[in-house]
Design a protein around this motif. Structure first.
Motif, PDB file in Angstrom:
ATOM      1  N   GLN A  82     -10.123 -32.499 -15.730  1.00  0.00           N
ATOM      2  CA  GLN A  82     -10.631 -31.327 -15.030  1.00  0.00           C
ATOM      3  C   GLN A  82     -11.032 -30.216 -15.995  1.00  0.00           C
ATOM      4  O   GLN A  82     -11.890 -29.387 -15.676  1.00  0.00           O
ATOM      5  CB  GLN A  82      -9.572 -30.801 -14.043  1.00  0.00           C
ATOM      6  CG  GLN A  82      -9.203 -31.769 -12.940  1.00  0.00           C
ATOM      7  CD  GLN A  82     -10.365 -32.038 -11.995  1.00  0.00           C
ATOM      8  OE1 GLN A  82     -11.326 -31.298 -11.968  1.00  0.00           O
ATOM      9  NE2 GLN A  82     -10.283 -33.118 -11.231  1.00  0.00           N
ATOM     10  N   THR A 110     -14.784 -30.155 -16.653  1.00  0.00           N
ATOM     11  CA  THR A 110     -15.645 -29.493 -15.672  1.00  0.00           C
ATOM     12  C   THR A 110     -15.557 -27.978 -15.811  1.00  0.00           C
ATOM     13  O   THR A 110     -16.551 -27.277 -15.598  1.00  0.00           O
ATOM     14  CB  THR A 110     -15.250 -29.898 -14.248  1.00  0.00           C
ATOM     15  OG1 THR A 110     -13.900 -29.507 -13.983  1.00  0.00           O
ATOM     16  CG2 THR A 110     -15.359 -31.411 -14.078  1.00  0.00           C
ATOM     17  N   ALA A 111     -14.374 -27.472 -16.164  1.00  0.00           N
ATOM     18  CA  ALA A 111     -14.222 -26.034 -16.366  1.00  0.00           C
ATOM     19  C   ALA A 111     -15.054 -25.567 -17.555  1.00  0.00           C
ATOM     20  O   ALA A 111     -15.692 -24.510 -17.520  1.00  0.00           O
ATOM     21  CB  ALA A 111     -12.754 -25.681 -16.578  1.00  0.00           C
ATOM     22  N   ALA A 166     -18.639 -25.396 -16.431  1.00  0.00           N
ATOM     23  CA  ALA A 166     -18.915 -24.188 -15.655  1.00  0.00           C
ATOM     24  C   ALA A 166     -19.030 -22.977 -16.575  1.00  0.00           C
ATOM     25  O   ALA A 166     -19.891 -22.107 -16.383  1.00  0.00           O
ATOM     26  CB  ALA A 166     -17.819 -23.973 -14.620  1.00  0.00           C
ATOM     27  N   THR A 207     -21.486 -27.306  -8.667  1.00  0.00           N
ATOM     28  CA  THR A 207     -21.351 -28.433  -9.596  1.00  0.00           C
ATOM     29  C   THR A 207     -19.898 -28.638  -9.984  1.00  0.00           C
ATOM     30  O   THR A 207     -19.394 -29.771  -9.995  1.00  0.00           O
ATOM     31  CB  THR A 207     -22.193 -28.196 -10.859  1.00  0.00           C
ATOM     32  OG1 THR A 207     -23.564 -28.030 -10.487  1.00  0.00           O
ATOM     33  CG2 THR A 207     -22.078 -29.373 -11.827  1.00  0.00           C
ATOM     34  N   TRP A 208     -19.213 -27.556 -10.300  1.00  0.00           N
ATOM     35  CA  TRP A 208     -17.802 -27.645 -10.688  1.00  0.00           C
ATOM     36  C   TRP A 208     -16.960 -28.202  -9.545  1.00  0.00           C
ATOM     37  O   TRP A 208     -16.126 -29.098  -9.749  1.00  0.00           O
ATOM     38  CB  TRP A 208     -17.295 -26.257 -11.080  1.00  0.00           C
ATOM     39  CG  TRP A 208     -15.807 -26.211 -11.263  1.00  0.00           C
ATOM     40  CD1 TRP A 208     -15.096 -26.616 -12.353  1.00  0.00           C
ATOM     41  CD2 TRP A 208     -14.841 -25.756 -10.297  1.00  0.00           C
ATOM     42  NE1 TRP A 208     -13.743 -26.445 -12.130  1.00  0.00           N
ATOM     43  CE2 TRP A 208     -13.559 -25.920 -10.882  1.00  0.00           C
ATOM     44  CE3 TRP A 208     -14.942 -25.217  -9.017  1.00  0.00           C
ATOM     45  CZ2 TRP A 208     -12.399 -25.568 -10.219  1.00  0.00           C
ATOM     46  CZ3 TRP A 208     -13.776 -24.878  -8.349  1.00  0.00           C
ATOM     47  CH2 TRP A 208     -12.527 -25.053  -8.950  1.00  0.00           C
ATOM     48  N   SER A 249     -15.395 -31.922  -9.741  1.00  0.00           N
ATOM     49  CA  SER A 249     -13.930 -31.944  -9.815  1.00  0.00           C
ATOM     50  C   SER A 249     -13.337 -32.834  -8.734  1.00  0.00           C
ATOM     51  O   SER A 249     -12.415 -33.614  -8.983  1.00  0.00           O
ATOM     52  CB  SER A 249     -13.374 -30.518  -9.678  1.00  0.00           C
ATOM     53  OG  SER A 249     -13.758 -29.722 -10.772  1.00  0.00           O
ATOM     54  N   THR A 295     -26.092 -28.378 -16.948  1.00  0.00           N
ATOM     55  CA  THR A 295     -26.106 -26.972 -17.350  1.00  0.00           C
ATOM     56  C   THR A 295     -27.536 -26.478 -17.537  1.00  0.00           C
ATOM     57  O   THR A 295     -27.902 -25.381 -17.098  1.00  0.00           O
ATOM     58  CB  THR A 295     -25.316 -26.785 -18.659  1.00  0.00           C
ATOM     59  OG1 THR A 295     -23.961 -27.221 -18.449  1.00  0.00           O
ATOM     60  CG2 THR A 295     -25.312 -25.333 -19.093  1.00  0.00           C
TER      61      THR A 295
END
Length: 253
Positions: free
Chosen positions: A13, A16-17, A20, A51-52, A56, A79
């Motif tokens: 996870q 993904t952070a 973002a 997207t996040w 996730s 992105t």
């Protein structure tokens, strides 16, 4: 890149952070460079959050032990697509530099051929990675079609919306969800959509030439989708034929 033997949701996870965060940083750079308006900011931030959240959830469901190098490339492309989306949204109120739009889109299109190669070379190909790559591609085509439609007319939206119409139709006709055989022609047409839309959107050619380029993209896409839908329909009919014969024999017997 070898996968770990244990599943650690936090490590996956975190990827993904980071994505973002990179999206917000790119938006800040674009906003500082061109003075992006509220529409661009809000759209770009909405894209980053969506997207996040979606990625996730998908990662949690798939329980991947590692995010993988290929998915990192795709996340980088996402992105860039977020930046392009923000520019297109901002173009409804102002005129962002075409060079920036072309640059971000071109890099995103070039990287489209990288993530698949990375996945195969590192042995990290996954259904989630393939779906992630496909969704990023489809959304970029949708955004590009919106941008080009502002110059050439709403008919261009058919290019970006066709895949989503296909997905919606599959809910009504389940036979559309069957697996398609590999096709070089399908991959070529899909790759050409972004290139042709970018060429039309760059506005380097006369109006008539841009119109012809977009029309070519739509024509190729209609041919590709039409061929696949016809194959799926015929295959579904062939598969149902034995079942229908069995029913007739039971009724007759």
């Amino acid at each position: 890149m070898a996968l770990n033997n244990t599943y650690d949701a936090r490590l996956v996870q975190q990827e993904t952070a980071v994505g973002a965060g990179a999206q917000i940083l790119l938006l800040a750079l674009i906003g500082t460079a061109i003075g992006m308006g509220p529409a661009g900011w809000l759209t770009g931030l909405a894209f980053a959050i969506a997207t996040w959240a979606v990625l996730s959830r998908a990662l949690h469901r798939s329980r991947l032990r590692s995010f993988g190098a290929a998915n990192r490339v795709t996340l980088g492309r996402a992105t860039l697509v977020g930046g392009v989306t923000a520019l297109v949204a901002d173009s409804f109120q102002s005129s962002p530099p075409v060079s920036l739009f072309v640059g971000l889109t071109a890099v995103a299109l070039i990287l489209d051929g990288v993530d698949g190669k990375v996945a195969r070379r590192t042995g990290t190909s996954t259904p989630l990675g393939a779906r992630f790559d496909m969704e990023v591609d489809a959304f970029l085509i949708l955004v590009l079609s919106v941008y080009v439609s502002m110059r050439l007319g709403p008919w261009v939206l058919l290019i970006g919306g066709m895949r989503y119409v296909f997905v919606a139709a599959a809910r009504v006709w389940p036979w559309l969800t069957a697996a398609l055989p590999p096709s070089t022609a399908r991959k070529t047409v899909a790759a050409l959509q972004g290139v042709l839309l970018l060429l039309a959107g760059a506005d380097l050619l006369p109006y008539a030439a841009n119109f012809a380029v977009a029309a070519l993209a739509l024509g190729l896409l209609l041919w590709s989708f039409g061929r696949d839908v016809l194959w799926l329909y015929r295959t579904s009919r062939v598969e149902k034929a034995p079942a229908r014969r069995q029913v007739r024999e039971l009724v007759a017997g």
